[in-house]
Design an enzyme around this catalytic site. Structure first.
Site, short mmCIF file in Angstrom:
data_model
loop_
_atom_site.label_atom_id
_atom_site.label_comp_id
_atom_site.label_asym_id
_atom_site.label_seq_id
_atom_site.Cartn_x
_atom_site.Cartn_y
_atom_site.Cartn_z
N ARG A 26 0.86 -1.18 0.00
CA ARG A 26 0.00 0.00 0.00
C ARG A 26 0.89 1.23 0.00
O ARG A 26 2.05 1.17 0.36
CB ARG A 26 -0.88 0.01 1.25
CG ARG A 26 -2.00 -0.99 1.23
CD ARG A 26 -2.63 -1.13 2.60
NE ARG A 26 -3.22 0.12 3.08
CZ ARG A 26 -3.59 0.32 4.33
NH1 ARG A 26 -3.43 -0.61 5.25
NH2 ARG A 26 -4.14 1.47 4.69
N SER A 28 0.60 4.00 1.84
CA SER A 28 0.74 4.80 3.06
C SER A 28 2.17 4.69 3.60
O SER A 28 2.87 3.71 3.36
CB SER A 28 -0.25 4.34 4.13
OG SER A 28 0.19 3.15 4.74
N LYS A 98 -3.36 -8.33 10.45
CA LYS A 98 -4.75 -8.14 10.90
C LYS A 98 -5.66 -7.65 9.77
O LYS A 98 -6.87 -7.71 9.90
CB LYS A 98 -4.82 -7.30 12.16
CG LYS A 98 -4.71 -5.82 12.00
CD LYS A 98 -5.00 -5.10 13.32
CE LYS A 98 -4.82 -3.67 13.10
NZ LYS A 98 -5.05 -2.60 13.73
N ASP A 99 -5.09 -7.17 8.66
CA ASP A 99 -5.91 -6.77 7.50
C ASP A 99 -6.30 -7.95 6.62
O ASP A 99 -7.14 -7.82 5.73
CB ASP A 99 -5.15 -5.76 6.61
CG ASP A 99 -4.98 -4.41 7.28
OD1 ASP A 99 -5.76 -4.12 8.20
OD2 ASP A 99 -4.08 -3.66 6.89
N LEU A 148 -14.66 -1.41 16.45
CA LEU A 148 -15.75 -1.85 17.32
C LEU A 148 -15.19 -2.62 18.51
O LEU A 148 -15.71 -2.55 19.62
CB LEU A 148 -16.72 -2.76 16.55
CG LEU A 148 -17.43 -2.15 15.33
CD1 LEU A 148 -18.32 -3.21 14.69
CD2 LEU A 148 -18.27 -0.95 15.72
N ARG A 149 -14.12 -3.37 18.26
CA ARG A 149 -13.49 -4.18 19.31
C ARG A 149 -12.96 -3.28 20.44
O ARG A 149 -13.20 -3.53 21.62
CB ARG A 149 -12.33 -4.98 18.69
CG ARG A 149 -11.43 -5.69 19.69
CD ARG A 149 -10.18 -6.26 19.01
NE ARG A 149 -9.39 -5.23 18.35
CZ ARG A 149 -8.54 -4.41 18.95
NH1 ARG A 149 -8.35 -4.50 20.26
NH2 ARG A 149 -7.87 -3.51 18.28
N ARG A 150 -12.24 -2.24 20.07
CA ARG A 150 -11.71 -1.33 21.09
C ARG A 150 -12.85 -0.63 21.83
O ARG A 150 -12.85 -0.56 23.06
CB ARG A 150 -10.80 -0.27 20.44
CG ARG A 150 -9.49 -0.83 19.92
CD ARG A 150 -8.71 0.20 19.10
NE ARG A 150 -7.49 -0.40 18.58
CZ ARG A 150 -6.90 -0.04 17.44
NH1 ARG A 150 -7.41 0.93 16.70
NH2 ARG A 150 -5.79 -0.63 17.04
N ARG A 167 -11.24 8.00 11.12
CA ARG A 167 -10.63 7.22 10.04
C ARG A 167 -9.41 7.95 9.49
O ARG A 167 -9.14 9.09 9.81
CB ARG A 167 -11.65 7.03 8.89
CG ARG A 167 -12.73 5.97 9.11
CD ARG A 167 -12.25 4.54 8.98
NE ARG A 167 -11.25 4.31 7.93
CZ ARG A 167 -11.52 4.09 6.66
NH1 ARG A 167 -12.75 4.10 6.23
NH2 ARG A 167 -10.56 3.86 5.79
N ARG A 173 -4.82 10.64 11.48
CA ARG A 173 -5.50 10.55 12.78
C ARG A 173 -4.80 11.41 13.83
O ARG A 173 -5.45 12.08 14.62
CB ARG A 173 -5.54 9.11 13.25
CG ARG A 173 -6.46 8.26 12.40
CD ARG A 173 -6.64 6.89 13.01
NE ARG A 173 -7.09 5.96 11.98
CZ ARG A 173 -7.60 4.77 12.23
NH1 ARG A 173 -7.73 4.37 13.47
NH2 ARG A 173 -7.99 3.98 11.26
N CYS A 261 -14.31 -7.65 10.43
CA CYS A 261 -14.16 -6.26 10.85
C CYS A 261 -15.40 -5.76 11.57
O CYS A 261 -15.34 -4.83 12.35
CB CYS A 261 -14.00 -5.40 9.60
SG CYS A 261 -12.51 -4.45 9.64
#
Length: 362
Positions: A26, A28, A98-99, A148-150, A167, A173, A261
Site C-alpha cells: 500500500r 501509506s 490483521k488486514d 468496534l473491538r476497542r 478514520r 489521525r 471487521c
C-alpha cells in the site's frame, strides 16, 4: 531485463544476472516502512536477489468517509494488492496480518509471518490532557477509534467516556487529534506508532485486562502465489515460530466464530514452556455483554500426536509454514477452533449476530 519462464532477471554492469522479485505494498507511509523492513530482511538472507517495490492504493485507502465496519468488505486493504499478485505484476505482497481475512482467495497463501511487534493498543492523549489516564479524563471526554473491538471493551471498562469513529492513516489521525479539540484521546495500535518512530506519542499501553487486541495485530505477513514454491521457500525463512503459532490459533478462533471487521472479537496469546495460551472474547457493541475464556495446548515437539501424518504444506487459516513442525501448527489451529466452539456453546453466536445487526443499522 530478461524473462525465463515465470522468472524475471536483471543484469548488472558486470553482466551478472540476478533474479528480480517485485514486492507489492500500500502507498501509506506505514505500509512503505513495513515493506522496506521485510525487503531489508530478504536482502540480508538472499543477497543475490534484486528487489523492487511497487506501491498502490487500495479501496481502504480511498474510502475515508465511512467507518471500516460499515463498508463490510473484508479484503478492504488487500484486494488491489492480490489482483496485482494474480496478474503476475508483483511476486509477493506485504500486509499487516490483521488486514488479511481468515480465508484467502484460492491460489494465494501467507508464506511468512514475521516476529510480532507489541500487539497491544496504545492511548494517544490530546496534548492538553498530558499526564492523564483514561480513568482520570473528565466525564464525557470523546475518544476516537474506528474499531468496534476497542470501543466495546473500553465502554464497559470506562463508562464515563464517549467513543466516536476516526478514520484515515496514522498521520491523518494524529493530525485530527492535535489540530482540533474534537477528541480527548485516540486509540491506535502500538505497533504502527513504533514502526513509524512515534513511540514518544504513546501516552499509555492498554493491558489485556482493559483491552485485548485484534487477531494478528502487530504482525506482518508476506502473501505469495501458492504455486510459487521457490518464492515460498525464499520467504519461509522470515517466519517467527512463536508468532506463527500464536497467529494461527488467533485466526482459527476468529474463523470458527465467523467474525470479521464488523464484530467485536478480541484475543490475547502467549507461548510459555512449550504451552500455547489463547484467551478469546466476544462483546456486544456497548460492551455490556461479553464472553471470555482461556485455553491452552502443548506445542512441544515429539508429542504423541507427532506420529499423525500431517501435511507439511497444508494451509492453516491461510498460512503455509513449511519449515515449522506440522504437529505444533495443527495443535495451534485446533486450540483456536476449540476455544471458539466453547464460546459458541455459551451463546457467542447470539452476541455477535446482534452486534452485526446493530452495526449495520447505525
Amino acid at each position: 531485463m530478461m524473462e525465463e519462464g515465470p522468472y524475471k532477471y536483471i543484469r548488472d554492469g558486470s553482466g551478472k544476472a540476478s533474479r528480480l522479485i517485485r514486492i507489492g505494498t500500500r502507498k501509506s507511509q506505514l505500509a512503505r516502512i513495513q515493506t522496506d523492513s521485510v525487503a531489508d530482511k530478504l536482502k540480508e538472507l538472499h543477497p543475490d536477489v534484486h528487489l523492487e517495490i511497487v506501491a498502490m492504493s487500495t479501496m481502504g485507502d480511498v474510502i475515508l468517509d465511512k467507518a471500516l465496519s460499515k463498508i463490510g468488505e473484508k479484503s478492504l486493504f488487500t484486494k488491489e494488492l492480490e489482483n496485482a499478485l494474480e496478474r503476475n505484476e508483483v511476486d509477493l505482497v506485504v500486509h499487516s496480518l490483521k488486514d488479511l481475512p481468515t480465508s484467502l482467495p484460492a491460489g494465494f497463501t501467507i508464506g511468512a509471518v514475521l516476529k510480532r511487534e507489541n500487539p497491544h493498543d496504545a492511548v494517544v492523549l490530546h496534548p492538553s490532557n498530558a499526564g492523564k489516564t483514561l480513568d482520570t479524563l473528565p466525564e464525557k471526554s470523546v475518544i476516537g477509534t474506528s474499531s468496534l473491538r476497542r470501543a466495546a471493551q473500553l465502554k464497559k471498562r470506562f463508562p464515563h467516556l464517549e467513543f466516536k469513529d476516526i478514520r484515515g492513516n496514522l498521520n491523518t489521525r494524529l493530525k485530527k487529534l492535535d489540530e482540533k479539540d474534537d477528541f480527548a484521546a485516540i486509540i491506535l495500535a502500538a505497533a504502527g506508532l513504533k514502526r513509524m518512530g512515534w513511540e514518544n506519542r504513546i501516552s499509555l499501553i492498554l493491558e489485556p485486562e482493559d483491552c485485548m487486541y485484534a487477531v494478528g495485530q502487530g504482525a506482518l505477513a508476506v502473501e505469495v502465489r501458492a504455486r510459487d514454491t521457490d518464492i515460498l521457500e525464499m520467504v519461509s525463512v522470515l517466519h517467527d515460530p512463536d508468532t506463527v503459532l500464536r497467529c494461527i490459533a488467533e485466526r482459527a478462533f476468529l474463523k470458527e466464530l465467523e467474525g470479521g471487521c464488523s464484530v467485536p472479537v478480541a484475543v490475547h496469546t502467549k507461548v510459555k514452556d512449550s504451552q500455547l495460551y489463547l484467551t478469546g472474547a466476544v462483546y456486544s457493541l456497548d460492551g455490556s455483554e461479553s464472553l471470555k475464556e482461556t485455553m491452552e495446548t502443548s506445542i512441544a515437539l515429539g508429542d504423541k500426536q507427532s506420529l499423525e501424518n500431517v501435511d507439511e504444506r497444508a494451509q492453516r487459516v491461510g498460512v503455509t509454514a513449511i519449515n515449522l513442525p506440522a504437529n505444533s501448527l495443527a495443535a495451534a489451529e485446533r486450540l483456536g477452533v476449540d476455544l471458539a466452539k466453547l464460546l459458541l456453546s455459551k451463546g457467542a453466536k447470539e452476541i455477535l449476530t446482534v452486534a452485526r445487526q446493530l452495526n449495520d443499522a447505525r
